[in-house]
Design a protein around this motif. Sequence first.
Motif, PDB file in Angstrom:
ATOM      1  N   ARG A  10      42.574  37.028  33.698  1.00  0.00           N
ATOM      2  CA  ARG A  10      43.902  37.093  34.301  1.00  0.00           C
ATOM      3  C   ARG A  10      44.005  38.351  35.154  1.00  0.00           C
ATOM      4  NH1 ARG A  10      47.174  37.504  30.156  1.00  0.00           N
ATOM      5  NH2 ARG A  10      47.556  35.297  29.934  1.00  0.00           N
ATOM      6  N   CYS A  11      44.515  38.156  36.361  1.00  0.00           N
ATOM      7  CA  CYS A  11      44.687  39.282  37.283  1.00  0.00           C
ATOM      8  C   CYS A  11      45.893  40.124  36.864  1.00  0.00           C
ATOM      9  CB  CYS A  11      44.869  38.746  38.697  1.00  0.00           C
ATOM     10  SG  CYS A  11      45.192  40.030  39.918  1.00  0.00           S
ATOM     11  N   GLU A  12      45.707  41.444  36.779  1.00  0.00           N
ATOM     12  CA  GLU A  12      46.795  42.363  36.410  1.00  0.00           C
ATOM     13  C   GLU A  12      47.804  42.518  37.536  1.00  0.00           C
ATOM     14  OE1 GLU A  12      47.503  44.112  33.734  1.00  0.00           O
ATOM     15  OE2 GLU A  12      45.692  43.957  32.521  1.00  0.00           O
ATOM     16  N   ARG A  13      47.381  42.162  38.735  1.00  0.00           N
ATOM     17  CA  ARG A  13      48.249  42.415  39.890  1.00  0.00           C
ATOM     18  C   ARG A  13      49.093  41.199  40.256  1.00  0.00           C
ATOM     19  NH1 ARG A  13      46.602  47.681  41.647  1.00  0.00           N
ATOM     20  NH2 ARG A  13      45.702  48.428  39.728  1.00  0.00           N
ATOM     21  N   CYS A  14      48.499  40.016  40.240  1.00  0.00           N
ATOM     22  CA  CYS A  14      49.269  38.827  40.646  1.00  0.00           C
ATOM     23  C   CYS A  14      49.377  37.789  39.528  1.00  0.00           C
ATOM     24  CB  CYS A  14      48.644  38.186  41.893  1.00  0.00           C
ATOM     25  SG  CYS A  14      47.103  37.301  41.576  1.00  0.00           S
ATOM     26  N   GLU A  15      48.780  38.083  38.367  1.00  0.00           N
ATOM     27  CA  GLU A  15      48.850  37.213  37.176  1.00  0.00           C
ATOM     28  C   GLU A  15      48.148  35.873  37.332  1.00  0.00           C
ATOM     29  OE1 GLU A  15      52.892  37.156  35.695  1.00  0.00           O
ATOM     30  OE2 GLU A  15      52.541  39.152  34.857  1.00  0.00           O
ATOM     31  N   HIS A  16      47.390  35.720  38.389  1.00  0.00           N
ATOM     32  CA  HIS A  16      46.573  34.516  38.556  1.00  0.00           C
ATOM     33  C   HIS A  16      45.559  34.430  37.405  1.00  0.00           C
ATOM     34  CE1 HIS A  16      44.277  31.359  40.425  1.00  0.00           C
ATOM     35  NE2 HIS A  16      43.193  32.109  40.524  1.00  0.00           N
ATOM     36  N   GLU A  17      45.348  33.218  36.890  1.00  0.00           N
ATOM     37  CA  GLU A  17      44.359  33.010  35.826  1.00  0.00           C
ATOM     38  C   GLU A  17      43.282  32.068  36.335  1.00  0.00           C
ATOM     39  OE1 GLU A  17      46.713  31.519  32.592  1.00  0.00           O
ATOM     40  OE2 GLU A  17      47.175  33.550  31.901  1.00  0.00           O
ATOM     41  N   THR A  29      36.456  40.576  42.351  1.00  0.00           N
ATOM     42  CA  THR A  29      37.818  40.517  42.901  1.00  0.00           C
ATOM     43  C   THR A  29      38.556  39.319  42.308  1.00  0.00           C
ATOM     44  OG1 THR A  29      37.066  39.163  44.742  1.00  0.00           O
ATOM     45  CG2 THR A  29      37.176  41.527  45.141  1.00  0.00           C
ATOM     46  N   CYS A  30      39.881  39.378  42.394  1.00  0.00           N
ATOM     47  CA  CYS A  30      40.706  38.228  42.007  1.00  0.00           C
ATOM     48  C   CYS A  30      40.543  37.155  43.080  1.00  0.00           C
ATOM     49  CB  CYS A  30      42.166  38.661  41.912  1.00  0.00           C
ATOM     50  SG  CYS A  30      43.322  37.280  41.840  1.00  0.00           S
ATOM     51  N   PRO A  31      40.242  35.911  42.692  1.00  0.00           N
ATOM     52  CA  PRO A  31      40.041  34.868  43.704  1.00  0.00           C
ATOM     53  C   PRO A  31      41.312  34.545  44.494  1.00  0.00           C
ATOM     54  CG  PRO A  31      39.858  33.973  41.471  1.00  0.00           C
ATOM     55  CD  PRO A  31      40.014  35.458  41.327  1.00  0.00           C
ATOM     56  N   LYS A  32      42.484  34.898  43.952  1.00  0.00           N
ATOM     57  CA  LYS A  32      43.727  34.580  44.661  1.00  0.00           C
ATOM     58  C   LYS A  32      44.187  35.722  45.576  1.00  0.00           C
ATOM     59  CE  LYS A  32      48.320  32.692  43.959  1.00  0.00           C
ATOM     60  NZ  LYS A  32      49.406  32.585  42.992  1.00  0.00           N
ATOM     61  N   CYS A  33      44.458  36.902  44.976  1.00  0.00           N
ATOM     62  CA  CYS A  33      44.991  38.000  45.801  1.00  0.00           C
ATOM     63  C   CYS A  33      43.886  38.905  46.334  1.00  0.00           C
ATOM     64  CB  CYS A  33      46.020  38.813  45.027  1.00  0.00           C
ATOM     65  SG  CYS A  33      45.325  39.853  43.716  1.00  0.00           S
ATOM     66  N   LYS A  34      42.645  38.640  45.929  1.00  0.00           N
ATOM     67  CA  LYS A  34      41.454  39.371  46.399  1.00  0.00           C
ATOM     68  C   LYS A  34      41.423  40.843  45.988  1.00  0.00           C
ATOM     69  CE  LYS A  34      40.399  35.644  48.800  1.00  0.00           C
ATOM     70  NZ  LYS A  34      39.707  34.620  48.037  1.00  0.00           N
TER      71      LYS A  34
HETATM   72 ZN   LIG Z   1      45.281  38.628  41.757  1.00  0.00          ZN
END
Ligand SMILES: [Zn+2]
Length: 131
Positions: A10-17, A29-34
Motif C-alpha cells: 500500500r502506498c503511503e502517499r496515495c493509498e493505492h494498493e 515506485t508506486c504504480p499509480k502515483c509513481k
Molecule cells: Zn501512490
Amino acid sequence: MPKVMLLGFRCERCEHEWFPRELEQQPQTCPKCKSPYWHRPRKVDISEENRVTSAWTPHALDGKTVEYNLARGKKSDAGFGFFSASDLGDGTMQIIIRPITGEPDIKLIQDEADLIKTHQGKYRFSCFSRS
Ligand SMILES: [Zn+2]
C-alpha cells in the motif's frame, strides 16, 4: 471456491494498493502515483521515540529483508518483513519493519535499532530482542 490470501503493498502517499508479481524485492515506485517514497510516511508524523541512530545507514537497510522477534510489553512481534529506513536529516533516522503478512508496521525505537545485525540465514538482517 477455494480462497487464497495475496500479499501486496500500500502506498503511503496515495493509498493505492497493488499486488507485485514477485516479493523478492520491494517495488521502486508506486504504480499509480509513481512516488519513490510510497513506502515512507511523511516526516511530520514521526514521534521522538522513533527517531533513532544506527550503525547502519538508511541506504544499507532500506528495502532489505529482516527476520524479527521483538518483545513489546507482554507480547512479542515475530516474523519477517522489509525494512523501510529513511534519513530524517537531523542525524537521526526512522526505521520501520513492514511485516510480510500485512500486519501493522513496526516502528523501531532506539533499543530495537541497536539489535539489527546481519542474518546468518536467508534474510539480510535480523532484529531479535527475544530469542
Ligand atoms: Zn501512490
